[in-house]
Design a protein around this motif. Structure first.
Motif, PDB file in Angstrom:
ATOM      1  N   LEU A  53       0.841  -1.196   0.000  1.00 27.11           N
ATOM      2  CA  LEU A  53       0.000   0.000   0.000  1.00 27.11           C
ATOM      3  C   LEU A  53       0.880   1.252   0.000  1.00 27.11           C
ATOM      4  N   GLU A  54       1.904   1.247   0.828  1.00 21.36           N
ATOM      5  CA  GLU A  54       2.817   2.387   0.877  1.00 21.36           C
ATOM      6  C   GLU A  54       3.504   2.599  -0.478  1.00 21.36           C
ATOM      7  N   TYR A  55       3.940   1.514  -1.094  1.00 24.16           N
ATOM      8  CA  TYR A  55       4.574   1.609  -2.408  1.00 24.16           C
ATOM      9  C   TYR A  55       3.621   2.224  -3.427  1.00 24.16           C
ATOM     10  N   SER A  56       2.384   1.729  -3.474  1.00 21.24           N
ATOM     11  CA  SER A  56       1.412   2.236  -4.444  1.00 21.24           C
ATOM     12  C   SER A  56       1.118   3.711  -4.207  1.00 21.24           C
ATOM     13  N   LEU A  57       0.950   4.105  -2.942  1.00 17.98           N
ATOM     14  CA  LEU A  57       0.704   5.513  -2.626  1.00 17.98           C
ATOM     15  C   LEU A  57       1.879   6.378  -3.065  1.00 17.98           C
ATOM     16  N   ASN A  58       3.088   5.920  -2.783  1.00 16.01           N
ATOM     17  CA  ASN A  58       4.269   6.701  -3.164  1.00 16.01           C
ATOM     18  C   ASN A  58       4.381   6.849  -4.676  1.00 16.01           C
ATOM     19  N   GLU A  59       4.102   5.762  -5.418  1.00  9.43           N
ATOM     20  CA  GLU A  59       4.214   5.811  -6.877  1.00  9.43           C
ATOM     21  C   GLU A  59       3.226   6.793  -7.495  1.00  9.43           C
ATOM     22  N   ARG A 144       1.435  -1.993 -13.971  1.00  7.82           N
ATOM     23  CA  ARG A 144       0.619  -2.979 -13.256  1.00  7.82           C
ATOM     24  C   ARG A 144       1.163  -3.274 -11.870  1.00  7.82           C
ATOM     25  N   ASP A 145       2.376  -2.812 -11.591  1.00 10.77           N
ATOM     26  CA  ASP A 145       2.958  -2.990 -10.265  1.00 10.77           C
ATOM     27  C   ASP A 145       2.271  -2.141  -9.213  1.00 10.77           C
ATOM     28  N   ILE A 146       1.531  -1.119  -9.638  1.00 16.16           N
ATOM     29  CA  ILE A 146       0.763  -0.271  -8.724  1.00 16.16           C
ATOM     30  C   ILE A 146      -0.625  -0.894  -8.555  1.00 16.16           C
ATOM     31  N   LYS A 147      -1.051  -1.053  -7.315  1.00 18.74           N
ATOM     32  CA  LYS A 147      -2.377  -1.634  -7.079  1.00 18.74           C
ATOM     33  C   LYS A 147      -3.420  -0.517  -7.200  1.00 18.74           C
ATOM     34  N   SER A 148      -3.621  -0.120  -8.433  1.00 16.12           N
ATOM     35  CA  SER A 148      -4.464   1.020  -8.763  1.00 16.12           C
ATOM     36  C   SER A 148      -5.935   0.616  -8.849  1.00 16.12           C
ATOM     37  N   LEU A 149      -6.809   1.598  -8.669  1.00 18.24           N
ATOM     38  CA  LEU A 149      -8.245   1.369  -8.839  1.00 18.24           C
ATOM     39  C   LEU A 149      -8.630   1.159 -10.303  1.00 18.24           C
ATOM     40  N   SER A 150      -7.720   1.416 -11.231  1.00 15.70           N
ATOM     41  CA  SER A 150      -8.017   1.328 -12.668  1.00 15.70           C
ATOM     42  C   SER A 150      -8.056  -0.141 -13.104  1.00 15.70           C
ATOM     43  N   LEU A 151      -9.175  -0.782 -12.896  1.00 12.03           N
ATOM     44  CA  LEU A 151      -9.268  -2.237 -13.084  1.00 12.03           C
ATOM     45  C   LEU A 151     -10.190  -2.670 -14.226  1.00 12.03           C
ATOM     46  N   LEU A 152     -10.608  -1.743 -15.079  1.00 13.36           N
ATOM     47  CA  LEU A 152     -11.573  -2.114 -16.114  1.00 13.36           C
ATOM     48  C   LEU A 152     -11.062  -3.236 -17.029  1.00 13.36           C
ATOM     49  N   PRO A 153      -9.798  -3.241 -17.489  1.00 17.55           N
ATOM     50  CA  PRO A 153      -9.337  -4.380 -18.296  1.00 17.55           C
ATOM     51  C   PRO A 153      -9.419  -5.706 -17.535  1.00 17.55           C
TER      52      PRO A 153
END
Length: 292
Positions: A53-59, A144-153
């Motif tokens: 989570l910290e990694y994704s927020l930082n990215e 894709r390494d970021i656990k983003s909310l962009s999940l439509l695909p």
């Protein structure tokens, strides 16, 4: 008392949990999320999940909505209020509420939403027979390494798998390599080697994947992080998937074709047991620490 959610500092009835219409998560998918498994009231692999989570927020340059120690207290409080013994806890952090504009807002405050969900373990039938996979083209963005909310695909791939009567989709890139599943990591077993795609921007580094790599390495199982093609998967001795909700599940068919002998293989079952033993140790450690 019914099910509760945590929304920006308040515990509210789940049916009344709402965010502002101009929350950037809603308008731009400008946020990240985490899913942490809960077994016997214990958060499994909690620290690695919070590290990711910290990694994704930082990215994405999104500020923590609360400090990490406070977040851990909130997770436990929501679990207690909902009586969650087994299931998942879902965390979502967005850049916050601001008038709609593509560039980052100057004053927005990060928004935090947390919910819980009860989940039963995989059925005996699934463990006995394995699951089916449908291959789908990988059309996602390149981070894709970021656990983003962009999940439509991922949603489209999962729906296509459902329509093909498969449990999961394996995503195949332009070079023919299987990257990962729509919500899982992909593995094959061939000639004594356990193979999974290397951790880089092409995949989300699954926490169960990470734990299994560490645990299996101690047993002498030969692990190889490299790409593999769909043809290699179909010619493999075994295949399986990993995720935070199902841990390790055997794959017995891909696109309607049998993998190996068409039943869960010994290496897959061994690795599942290794991971379950790790979960049991975490539960015991939490019990001794007084968390249960």
């Amino acid at each position: 008392m019914g099910r509760l959610a945590y929304v920006n500092g308040r515990y509210v009835p789940h049916a009344q949990a709402m965010v502002h219409v101009e929350d950037r998560g809603y308008q731009f998918a400008d946020g990240v999320y985490e899913v942490v498994p809960v077994i016997d009231g214990v958060l499994i692999d909690e620290e690695p999940h919070l590290d990711r989570l910290e990694y994704s927020l930082n990215e994405l340059m999104i500020a923590w909505p609360v400090t990490r120690p406070v977040l851990k207290l909130i997770l436990r409080e929501l679990m207690a209020r909902n009586g969650l013994a087994r299931g998942i806890i879902y965390l979502q952090v967005t850049r916050g509420v601001a008038p709609r504009d593509h560039k980052f807002p100057a004053q927005a405050k990060s928004a935090l939403v947390i919910t819980t969900k009860r989940l039963a373990p995989p059925s005996e039938a699934v463990l006995r027979n394995g699951v089916a996979i449908s291959s789908q083209p990988d059309i996602r963005w390149t981070r894709r390494d970021i656990k983003s909310l962009s999940l439509l695909p991922n949603v489209l791939a999962k729906q296509a798998a459902f329509e093909a009567k498969a449990f999961e989709a394996w995503l195949v890139d332009a070079q023919g390599a299987v990257t990962e599943g729509s919500s899982t990591n992909a593995w094959i077993v061939k000639g004594g080697e356990v193979v999974t795609y290397p951790k880089n921007n092409d995949i989300l580094g699954g926490i169960t994947r990470l734990s299994l790599l560490e645990l299996a390495g101690r047993t002498g199982v030969k692990l190889v992080e490299r790409s593999f093609t769909l043809a290699e998967a179909l010619a493999a001795d075994e295949a399986f998937i990993t995720s935070s909700s199902a841990f390790v599940l055997p794959v017995t068919s891909i696109d309607g074709k049998k993998v190996g002998e068409g039943r869960p293989g010994p290496v897959t079952l061994q690795l599942r047991q290794i991971y379950l033993d790790n979960v049991a140790r975490q539960i015991e450690a939490a019990r001794r620490a007084g968390e249960r």
